[in-house]
Design a protein around this motif. Structure first.
Motif, PDB file in Angstrom:
ATOM      1  N   UNK A  83       0.821  -1.216   0.000  1.00 44.30           N
ATOM      2  CA  UNK A  83       0.000   0.000   0.000  1.00 44.30           C
ATOM      3  C   UNK A  83       0.853   1.263   0.000  1.00 44.30           C
ATOM      4  N   UNK A  84       2.162   1.100   0.024  1.00 46.00           N
ATOM      5  CA  UNK A  84       3.104   2.226  -0.011  1.00 46.00           C
ATOM      6  C   UNK A  84       2.828   3.220   1.116  1.00 46.00           C
ATOM      7  N   UNK A  85       2.675   2.680   2.322  1.00 45.91           N
ATOM      8  CA  UNK A  85       2.459   3.539   3.484  1.00 45.91           C
ATOM      9  C   UNK A  85       3.687   4.407   3.707  1.00 45.91           C
ATOM     10  N   UNK A  86       3.434   5.689   3.848  1.00 46.67           N
ATOM     11  CA  UNK A  86       4.500   6.684   3.960  1.00 46.67           C
ATOM     12  C   UNK A  86       4.446   7.401   5.305  1.00 46.67           C
ATOM     13  N   UNK A  87       5.512   8.102   5.600  1.00 46.74           N
ATOM     14  CA  UNK A  87       5.572   8.952   6.778  1.00 46.74           C
ATOM     15  C   UNK A  87       4.383   9.911   6.767  1.00 46.74           C
ATOM     16  N   UNK A  88       3.612   9.906   7.846  1.00 49.96           N
ATOM     17  CA  UNK A  88       2.463  10.802   7.957  1.00 49.96           C
ATOM     18  C   UNK A  88       1.141  10.188   7.585  1.00 49.96           C
ATOM     19  N   UNK A  89       1.135   9.017   6.947  1.00 54.40           N
ATOM     20  CA  UNK A  89      -0.127   8.343   6.643  1.00 54.40           C
ATOM     21  C   UNK A  89      -0.785   7.866   7.934  1.00 54.40           C
ATOM     22  N   UNK A  90      -2.097   7.597   7.841  1.00 52.60           N
ATOM     23  CA  UNK A  90      -2.848   7.110   8.996  1.00 52.60           C
ATOM     24  C   UNK A  90      -3.247   5.656   8.767  1.00 52.60           C
ATOM     25  N   UNK A  91      -2.832   4.786   9.678  1.00 57.89           N
ATOM     26  CA  UNK A  91      -3.060   3.350   9.540  1.00 57.89           C
ATOM     27  C   UNK A  91      -3.854   2.847  10.730  1.00 57.89           C
ATOM     28  N   UNK A  92      -4.872   2.055  10.451  1.00 61.17           N
ATOM     29  CA  UNK A  92      -5.636   1.396  11.499  1.00 61.17           C
ATOM     30  C   UNK A  92      -5.235  -0.059  11.619  1.00 61.17           C
ATOM     31  N   UNK A  93      -5.262  -0.574  12.829  1.00 66.74           N
ATOM     32  CA  UNK A  93      -4.972  -1.988  13.084  1.00 66.74           C
ATOM     33  C   UNK A  93      -6.118  -2.556  13.907  1.00 66.74           C
ATOM     34  N   UNK A  94      -6.823  -3.542  13.341  1.00 62.00           N
ATOM     35  CA  UNK A  94      -7.931  -4.173  14.047  1.00 62.00           C
ATOM     36  C   UNK A  94      -7.385  -5.378  14.813  1.00 62.00           C
TER      37      UNK A  94
END
Length: 349
Positions: A172-183
């Motif tokens: 998903x190319x998560x970058x610095x500053x992105x918002x990620x949820x973990x269930x």
């Protein structure tokens, strides 16, 4: 053949008991590994209890293996006796399909060979047996280097839980500053938090248990949402770019999809043994959301993950268990009573 001690299940209800299994003599491209530690994964429980309905017995589980190279084949390059190495969820694949050639062996179009419970395509009708054992012999192409200085016991679960959460975050190319949820905040979830934070993301943990709020924050989560609280869930609406769903129990995904911003994605990692409630297509359509799944990671990506974790000081939070405690540990895993992964000390075999 070499005989080694192991713990095996003989039936769905037998539990794990002492056993002796055979390991092949190392071939030209094989690495023999004296096992030090093996992580306990929830899929081990599903497998030995035949909750997915495909188990062949007897079965030695374990696919989060760390140990020391004891012998190498004549043609092995890159591994020498005395090195600390790892073996994850697969020990072979066809090596010829597009997925294998592109480094996605876990999606082998012929079918990857799992570290345990799978027909060994290169050894006739033999069923692979895993890491709850003293030693294992694996083709060099499926062996990984454990970075120097990394705690070997805490590194073991990285070979499944680590790469299972790292791979979709990279995809998903998560970058610095992105918002990620973990269930969920179990073995997978706590690694999702740690790796997402190491990538620079702002992390929100979803949990049904208020008792886990402090634990989530201690792992580095920026926000904790009690998913059974409608006001708390409403406050998270449209705030996330990506969600990792680590829960292996049946649950409704639609409330979590509502927390995604436009073009967000929810990636399923936990595999429930029963059918999940249907996803509402309208939720996907109205915000161009994606709902997908992800399976562990390829060999190169797993090595990349190990090196990334070493660079950022990331390992699993573990509790060590002896061989005689395996059945009790399984019951505790099912009850969610572990922070956050059990690891078998193979010297107790």
């Amino acid at each position: 053949m070499t005989h080694v001690k192991a713990y095996a299940a003989q039936s769905p209800t037998s539990g794990l008991t002492p056993s002796t299994i055979e390991r092949r003599e190392p071939g030209a491209h094989d690495v023999e590994i004296a096992i030090e530690f093996c992580g306990l994964c929830h899929s081990d429980v599903h497998s030995i209890r035949s909750e997915w309905g495909t188990t062949k017995y007897p079965l030695v589980p374990g696919h989060e293996i760390v140990g020391i190279v004891s012998r190498v084949g004549d043609s092995v390059e890159g591994f020498t006796v005395g090195q600390r190495v790892g073996v994850g969820c697969m020990v072979d694949s066809c090596r010829e399909c597009d997925s294998c050639l592109e480094g996605f062996e876990q999606y082998c179009e012929v079918g990857m060979v799992g570290t345990y419970g799978a027909p060994d395509k290169r050894n006739g009708s033999v069923i692979t047996q895993g890491g709850y054992s003293q030693a294992i012999v694996v083709d060099e192409n499926y062996v990984l280097h454990i970075p120097e200085g990394m705690d070997p016991a805490a590194a073991a679960p990285l070979l499944c839980a680590g790469v299972t959460t790292y791979s979709p975050l990279r995809y998903l190319d998560v970058q610095d500053g992105d918002s990620v949820g973990v269930i969920g905040l179990g073995g997978l979830g706590h690694m999702g938090v740690k790796i997402a934070k190491a990538l620079g993301a702002k992390v929100t943990v979803f949990t049904t248990s208020p008792a886990k709020v402090d634990a989530a924050l201690a792992l580095g989560a920026d926000n904790v949402v009690i998913s059974t609280d409608s006001d708390s869930m409403a406050g998270a609406k449209h705030t996330l770019n990506a969600i990792l769903d680590t829960v292996a129990a049946v649950h409704d995904l639609n409330p979590y999809l509502r927390t995604l911003a436009r073009d967000g994605a929810l990636i399923q990692l936990g595999l429930p043994s029963e059918e999940m409630p249907a996803v509402e297509p309208g939720l996907l359509i109205r915000k161009r959301l994606a709902y997908g799944g992800s399976l562990i990671g390829g060999i190169a990506e797993t090595q990349e993950m190990l090196d990334f974790c070493a660079e950022h000081g990331v390992v699993c939070d573990i509790e060590m268990v002896s061989a005689s405690e395996l059945d009790k540990a399984y019951d505790r895993m099912v009850a969610g009573d572990v922070k956050y992964r059990f690891v078998l000390d193979a010297s107790t075999l």
